[in-house]
Design a protein around this motif. Structure first.
Motif, mmCIF file in Angstrom:
data_model
loop_
_atom_site.group_PDB
_atom_site.id
_atom_site.type_symbol
_atom_site.label_atom_id
_atom_site.label_comp_id
_atom_site.label_asym_id
_atom_site.label_seq_id
_atom_site.Cartn_x
_atom_site.Cartn_y
_atom_site.Cartn_z
ATOM 1 N N ALA A 87 31.092 -16.867 54.192
ATOM 2 C CA ALA A 87 31.796 -17.543 55.284
ATOM 3 C C ALA A 87 31.469 -16.972 56.653
ATOM 4 C CB ALA A 87 33.301 -17.490 55.049
ATOM 5 N N PHE A 88 31.200 -15.663 56.728
ATOM 6 C CA PHE A 88 31.019 -15.030 58.028
ATOM 7 C C PHE A 88 29.559 -14.747 58.371
ATOM 8 C CE2 PHE A 88 35.430 -13.498 56.799
ATOM 9 C CZ PHE A 88 36.049 -14.540 57.465
ATOM 10 N N VAL A 89 28.632 -15.276 57.577
ATOM 11 C CA VAL A 89 27.210 -15.278 57.956
ATOM 12 C C VAL A 89 26.909 -16.698 58.414
ATOM 13 C CG1 VAL A 89 24.838 -14.925 57.212
ATOM 14 C CG2 VAL A 89 26.670 -13.468 56.286
ATOM 15 N N VAL A 90 26.703 -16.885 59.700
ATOM 16 C CA VAL A 90 26.703 -18.220 60.300
ATOM 17 C C VAL A 90 25.781 -19.224 59.604
ATOM 18 C CG1 VAL A 90 26.308 -19.541 62.414
ATOM 19 C CG2 VAL A 90 27.473 -17.333 62.516
ATOM 20 N N PRO A 91 24.500 -18.929 59.376
ATOM 21 C CA PRO A 91 23.640 -19.936 58.736
ATOM 22 C C PRO A 91 24.111 -20.325 57.336
ATOM 23 C CG PRO A 91 22.310 -18.236 59.783
ATOM 24 C CD PRO A 91 23.719 -17.746 59.776
ATOM 25 N N ILE A 92 24.546 -19.353 56.544
ATOM 26 C CA ILE A 92 25.019 -19.644 55.183
ATOM 27 C C ILE A 92 26.292 -20.471 55.235
ATOM 28 C CG2 ILE A 92 25.838 -18.644 53.012
ATOM 29 C CD1 ILE A 92 24.087 -16.222 53.579
ATOM 30 N N GLU A 124 25.448 -24.133 56.229
ATOM 31 C CA GLU A 124 24.768 -24.897 55.183
ATOM 32 C C GLU A 124 25.719 -25.271 54.058
ATOM 33 O OE1 GLU A 124 21.388 -26.183 55.055
ATOM 34 O OE2 GLU A 124 22.113 -25.898 57.113
ATOM 35 N N ARG A 125 26.604 -24.369 53.676
ATOM 36 C CA ARG A 125 27.588 -24.687 52.649
ATOM 37 C C ARG A 125 28.563 -25.753 53.151
ATOM 38 N NH1 ARG A 125 30.281 -19.824 49.419
ATOM 39 N NH2 ARG A 125 31.273 -21.706 48.565
ATOM 40 N N ILE A 142 31.233 -31.561 56.025
ATOM 41 C CA ILE A 142 31.777 -31.093 57.301
ATOM 42 C C ILE A 142 30.667 -31.143 58.350
ATOM 43 C CG2 ILE A 142 32.799 -29.140 58.532
ATOM 44 C CD1 ILE A 142 33.855 -28.168 55.795
ATOM 45 N N PRO A 143 30.878 -31.801 59.494
ATOM 46 C CA PRO A 143 29.840 -31.824 60.530
ATOM 47 C C PRO A 143 29.618 -30.425 61.102
ATOM 48 C CG PRO A 143 31.885 -32.777 61.348
ATOM 49 C CD PRO A 143 32.093 -32.547 59.888
ATOM 50 N N MET A 195 39.338 -28.951 54.664
ATOM 51 C CA MET A 195 38.066 -28.947 53.943
ATOM 52 C C MET A 195 37.448 -27.551 53.906
ATOM 53 S SD MET A 195 36.443 -32.522 55.415
ATOM 54 C CE MET A 195 34.928 -32.421 54.446
ATOM 55 N N ILE A 196 37.572 -26.832 55.013
ATOM 56 C CA ILE A 196 37.043 -25.473 55.077
ATOM 57 C C ILE A 196 37.802 -24.562 54.125
ATOM 58 C CG2 ILE A 196 36.881 -23.442 56.580
ATOM 59 C CD1 ILE A 196 36.236 -25.434 58.877
ATOM 60 N N TYR A 197 39.131 -24.751 54.055
ATOM 61 C CA TYR A 197 39.912 -23.927 53.128
ATOM 62 C C TYR A 197 39.564 -24.250 51.672
ATOM 63 C CZ TYR A 197 43.753 -21.777 50.651
ATOM 64 O OH TYR A 197 44.478 -21.016 49.768
ATOM 65 N N GLU A 198 39.370 -25.506 51.377
ATOM 66 C CA GLU A 198 38.996 -25.902 50.016
ATOM 67 C C GLU A 198 37.645 -25.292 49.638
ATOM 68 O OE1 GLU A 198 38.360 -29.951 47.307
ATOM 69 O OE2 GLU A 198 39.022 -30.078 49.398
ATOM 70 N N LEU A 199 36.761 -25.154 50.625
ATOM 71 C CA LEU A 199 35.425 -24.611 50.369
ATOM 72 C C LEU A 199 35.437 -23.101 50.213
ATOM 73 C CD1 LEU A 199 32.344 -24.936 50.231
ATOM 74 C CD2 LEU A 199 32.313 -24.859 52.738
#
Length: 275
Positions: free
Chosen positions: A120-125, A128-129, A135-136, A223-227
């Motif tokens: 979650a805290f590595v921006v590119p990863i 992409e997830r 999620i836009p 959606m972010i919490y579900e992910l």
């Protein structure tokens, strides 16, 4: 350029600019103050028994109000047949990370997972997830020198945190920032090109829910919490016209929560277990 969806700022309402690294893993079976609480409970029961024998009526003790979450504190809450770790920082080697890892190894259903807090805290990863779930997100690139202007820049070295992002408008400014976040060229960085008129906004999600004006992106927060299943997280979004795109996720300090966000967090902390 940065705001929380144009709502009036409260004290500590901005995105945090530093992370807190707590000391080593906690032992969930040996919580601070356990012996003191047991002694106090025995003393209270003894007093009540003595008053009862003497025929003196007594009032039931009023339960103490749950203590507020303080800096570096960590709580484990059981909800929906799973355990949820609430913390300011879930980074690798923090107390929260080791707590999650320990419970995973014990076979417990724990959220967030150790994989999710790393991703979650590595921006590119993260982006992409998030993109794969609909999620836009902001278009991004990785570089060691090139910067499209204007842009948001994130460091990608071991000590980098998504809380520390930089908006650069010209070459001189970009040169200074790149030198800083790459440790003089030793590490790459992530860039996101900003379109004309783009604005940057930060919102905090508590168990996937938002409060105040951040309710505008409530659907994305869910959606972010579900992910990632992170109970407490800052979300950085970029708005261009009517389009909204996720830029990054970052840890959140308790002191940066608004009054409504603190109330929301307190509601989720019922029947908690402090470590």
């Amino acid at each position: 350029m940065n705001d929380r969806w144009s709502e009036p700022r409260e004290h500590g309402d901005e995105l945090q600019t530093e992370s807190t690294v707590a000391s080593g893993p906690a032992n969930p079976l040996a919580r601070p103050g356990m012996n003191r609480r047991a002694t106090a409970r025995e003393k209270l029961l003894s007093q009540i028994h003595a008053r009862a024998e003497a025929g003196v009526p007594h009032a039931h003790p009023v339960p103490k109000k749950e203590p507020a979450m303080t800096r570096d504190s960590l709580a484990v809450v059981r909800r929906d047949h799973a355990y949820h770790v609430i913390a300011e920082d879930y980074s690798y080697k923090t107390e929260a990370y080791y707590t999650i890892l320990e419970r995973e190894l014990s076979g417990e259903n724990i959220h967030p997972s150790s994989r999710n807090v790393l991703d979650a805290f590595v921006v590119p990863i993260c982006l992409e997830r998030a993109k794969l779930t609909g999620i836009p997100v902001m278009e991004w690139g990785i570089s060691q020198a090139y910067v499209p202007l204007p842009a948001i820049l994130y460091g990608l070295n071991y000590f980098a945190t998504a809380s520390d992002f930089f908006v650069v408008q010209d070459n001189e400014q970009a040169k200074d920032v790149v030198k800083h976040i790459t440790n003089k060229g030793k590490y790459p960085f992530c860039y996101q090109k900003l379109d004309d008129g783009a604005t940057i906004h930060t919102c905090t999600a508590v168990f996937g829910r938002t409060a105040g004006s951040c309710a505008e992106i409530a659907g994305y927060a869910a959606m972010i919490y579900e992910l990632f299943s992170i109970p407490l997280v800052s979300m950085v979004f970029v708005r261009t016209g009517k389009q909204i795109a996720l830029s990054s996720l970052a840890p959140t300090r308790y002191t940066h929560l608004t009054e409504k966000e603190r109330a929301l967090l307190a509601a989720y902390r019922d029947e908690q277990e402090f470590l």
